[in-house]
Design a protein around this motif. Structure first.
Motif, PDB file in Angstrom:
ATOM      1  N   VAL A   1     103.368 -12.598 126.039  1.00 34.37           N
ATOM      2  CA  VAL A   1     104.755 -12.602 125.555  1.00 34.37           C
ATOM      3  C   VAL A   1     105.009 -11.324 124.759  1.00 34.37           C
ATOM      4  O   VAL A   1     104.297 -11.019 123.797  1.00 34.37           O
ATOM      5  N   THR A   2     106.027 -10.567 125.159  1.00 38.64           N
ATOM      6  CA  THR A   2     106.364  -9.312 124.480  1.00 38.64           C
ATOM      7  C   THR A   2     107.702  -9.390 123.748  1.00 38.64           C
ATOM      8  O   THR A   2     108.046  -8.471 122.998  1.00 38.64           O
ATOM      9  N   TRP A   3     108.469 -10.462 123.987  1.00 36.28           N
ATOM     10  CA  TRP A   3     109.745 -10.682 123.260  1.00 36.28           C
ATOM     11  C   TRP A   3     109.967 -12.183 123.172  1.00 36.28           C
ATOM     12  O   TRP A   3     109.801 -12.902 124.156  1.00 36.28           O
ATOM     13  N   ALA A   4     110.371 -12.650 121.966  1.00 32.72           N
ATOM     14  CA  ALA A   4     110.606 -14.087 121.785  1.00 32.72           C
ATOM     15  C   ALA A   4     111.610 -14.317 120.654  1.00 32.72           C
ATOM     16  O   ALA A   4     111.320 -14.968 119.656  1.00 32.72           O
ATOM     17  N   THR A   5     112.816 -13.770 120.831  1.00 27.25           N
ATOM     18  CA  THR A   5     113.865 -13.931 119.817  1.00 27.25           C
ATOM     19  C   THR A   5     115.223 -13.585 120.434  1.00 27.25           C
ATOM     20  O   THR A   5     115.320 -13.366 121.654  1.00 27.25           O
ATOM     21  N   ASP A   6     116.241 -13.533 119.592  1.00 24.52           N
ATOM     22  CA  ASP A   6     117.589 -13.231 120.076  1.00 24.52           C
ATOM     23  C   ASP A   6     117.708 -11.773 120.518  1.00 24.52           C
ATOM     24  O   ASP A   6     117.043 -10.882 119.957  1.00 24.52           O
TER      25      ASP A   6
ATOM     26  N   GLU B   1     110.473 -12.649 126.952  1.00 26.16           N
ATOM     27  CA  GLU B   1     110.041 -11.631 127.925  1.00 26.16           C
ATOM     28  C   GLU B   1     108.516 -11.695 128.016  1.00 26.16           C
ATOM     29  O   GLU B   1     107.827 -11.746 127.008  1.00 26.16           O
ATOM     30  N   ILE B   2     108.008 -11.677 129.249  1.00 28.32           N
ATOM     31  CA  ILE B   2     106.563 -11.780 129.490  1.00 28.32           C
ATOM     32  C   ILE B   2     106.114 -10.601 130.345  1.00 28.32           C
ATOM     33  O   ILE B   2     106.722 -10.316 131.394  1.00 28.32           O
TER      34      ILE B   2
ATOM     35  N   SER C   1     105.580 -17.344 120.949  1.00 24.47           N
ATOM     36  CA  SER C   1     105.746 -16.224 120.024  1.00 24.47           C
ATOM     37  C   SER C   1     105.204 -14.955 120.666  1.00 24.47           C
ATOM     38  O   SER C   1     104.406 -14.997 121.617  1.00 24.47           O
ATOM     39  N   VAL C   2     105.643 -13.822 120.117  1.00 30.55           N
ATOM     40  CA  VAL C   2     105.163 -12.538 120.620  1.00 30.55           C
ATOM     41  C   VAL C   2     103.644 -12.460 120.458  1.00 30.55           C
ATOM     42  O   VAL C   2     103.092 -12.790 119.409  1.00 30.55           O
ATOM     43  N   GLY C   3     102.972 -12.026 121.530  1.00 32.56           N
ATOM     44  CA  GLY C   3     101.517 -11.920 121.519  1.00 32.56           C
ATOM     45  C   GLY C   3     100.819 -13.106 122.142  1.00 32.56           C
ATOM     46  O   GLY C   3      99.611 -13.030 122.397  1.00 32.56           O
TER      47      GLY C   3
ATOM     48  N   ALA D   1     110.205 -22.264 126.908  1.00 28.40           N
ATOM     49  CA  ALA D   1     111.492 -22.429 126.218  1.00 28.40           C
ATOM     50  C   ALA D   1     112.225 -23.636 126.797  1.00 28.40           C
ATOM     51  O   ALA D   1     111.791 -24.234 127.793  1.00 28.40           O
ATOM     52  N   LEU D   2     113.380 -23.954 126.152  1.00 30.08           N
ATOM     53  CA  LEU D   2     114.258 -25.025 126.649  1.00 30.08           C
ATOM     54  C   LEU D   2     115.588 -24.417 127.054  1.00 30.08           C
ATOM     55  O   LEU D   2     116.095 -23.471 126.418  1.00 30.08           O
TER      56      LEU D   2
END
Length: 309
Positions: free
Chosen positions: A228-233, A242-243, A262-264, A274-275
């Motif tokens: 995971v390289t992105w996990a937010t708004d 983003e993976i 989460s990122v990482g 996610a949902l």
């Protein structure tokens, strides 16, 4: 006392007159000679008897040594028999291990779809090298060669299984990082990749992914393993995951109601990330799904029904 000496030549004779002292010495010598001979005989008899007794004692000692040596030899033979029996049991155990390794190796080769002639577990291991001379202790050739052969076979099998395990791990990693499938477990495709009428302005705009509509709160899953390289708004995307899948591939999952990673984090293919929701620029619950290859967006439809090579 006179002593007359008769010579051989011409019957000549001579007479010697002994003095009284000489006469007594001669008589003493004549009496002492038998006594000396008797004493010498007695001494020789005692010596011969002692030597005979010594020879008898030595013979008995040798016999005892022979008996002891026979007993030691018998004990050594019994110990050797026990060791040979133990080696035979060990040999049988090693043979059983080889058979199990061969069976496992053949099954792995079949299941992995590898070339059977490259990993032939029925063939003896290939060996070679120049001849070297060593001062090793001589050992029984049959049991030693059998154990050495089994040891070489086990080493060869373990090496083949290690290589096979690496290949299978690489194949498994390649399969799990292979981008394919849909990011939802329930729902339907509501918008395709390419130009479309913007739902907010009605103008023709470029749509860099595909949309999957569904029930609010439905599961969103990873289409391949990765990090995971992105996990937010993110602007326009709402809550975005983003993976990075390696080999130049990455995927995006937008408009999420709730992010579960989460990122990482390292995620596997099919993991919940996610949902489904309607955050960001969205008209209703759905997931906006994008696929990037070497930094450029590509049509995700080509990967939805994609099959592993």
């Amino acid at each position: 006392m006179n002593i007359i000496i008769v010579g051989k030549r011409h019957g000549e004779s001579r007479s010697i007159r002994l003095s009284s002292a000489a006469k007594h010495m001669l008589l003493g010598l004549l009496f002492a000679l038998p006594m000396a001979m008797g004493a010498a005989g007695y001494w020789l008899a005692e010596r011969f008897t002692a030597e005979a007794a010594l020879d008898s004692n030595a013979a008995r000692a040798w016999e005892r040594d022979l008996v002891d040596q026979r007993q030691e030899l018998e004990l050594l033979r019994e110990q050797t028999d026990r060791e040979m029996a133990a080696l035979t049991v060990r040999l049988a155990e090693l043979q059983g291990r080889v058979l199990r390794l061969d069976a496992v190796g053949e099954r792995l080769v079949d299941s992995a779809g590898l070339a059977s002639d490259e990993f032939d577990f029925a063939a003896p291991p290939a060996m070679g090298g120049p001849v070297t001379i060593s001062d090793s202790i001589y050992q029984v050739p049959e049991i030693t060669s059998a154990l050495r052969e089994l040891s070489d076979r086990i080493d060869s099998r373990e090496q083949q299984l290690a290589v096979l395990d690496d290949l299978m791990a690489a194949n498994k990693l390649s399969e799990t990082t292979f981008v394919a499938g849909t990011p939802i477990t329930k729902g339907w495709m509501s918008s395709r990749f390419g130009y479309r009428a913007d739902p907010f302005t009605g103008r023709s705009t470029w749509h860099a992914g595909v949309d999957f509509a569904g029930k609010d709160g439905s599961d969103i899953v990873a289409v391949a393993s990765g990090v995971v390289t992105w996990a937010t708004d993110r602007y326009g995307y709402g809550n975005l995951v983003e993976i990075n899948h390696g080999n130049g591939y990455k995927t995006r999952y937008a408009h999420c109601k709730e992010i579960k990673v989460s990122v990482g984090d390292v995620v596997r293919k099919g993991d919940l990330i996610a949902l489904m929701g309607s955050t960001g620029r969205s008209t209703g619950p759905h997931v906006h799904f994008e696929v990037y290859k070497n930094g450029r967006s590509v049509d995700p439809a080509a990967y939805i029904h994609r099959r592993p090579r």
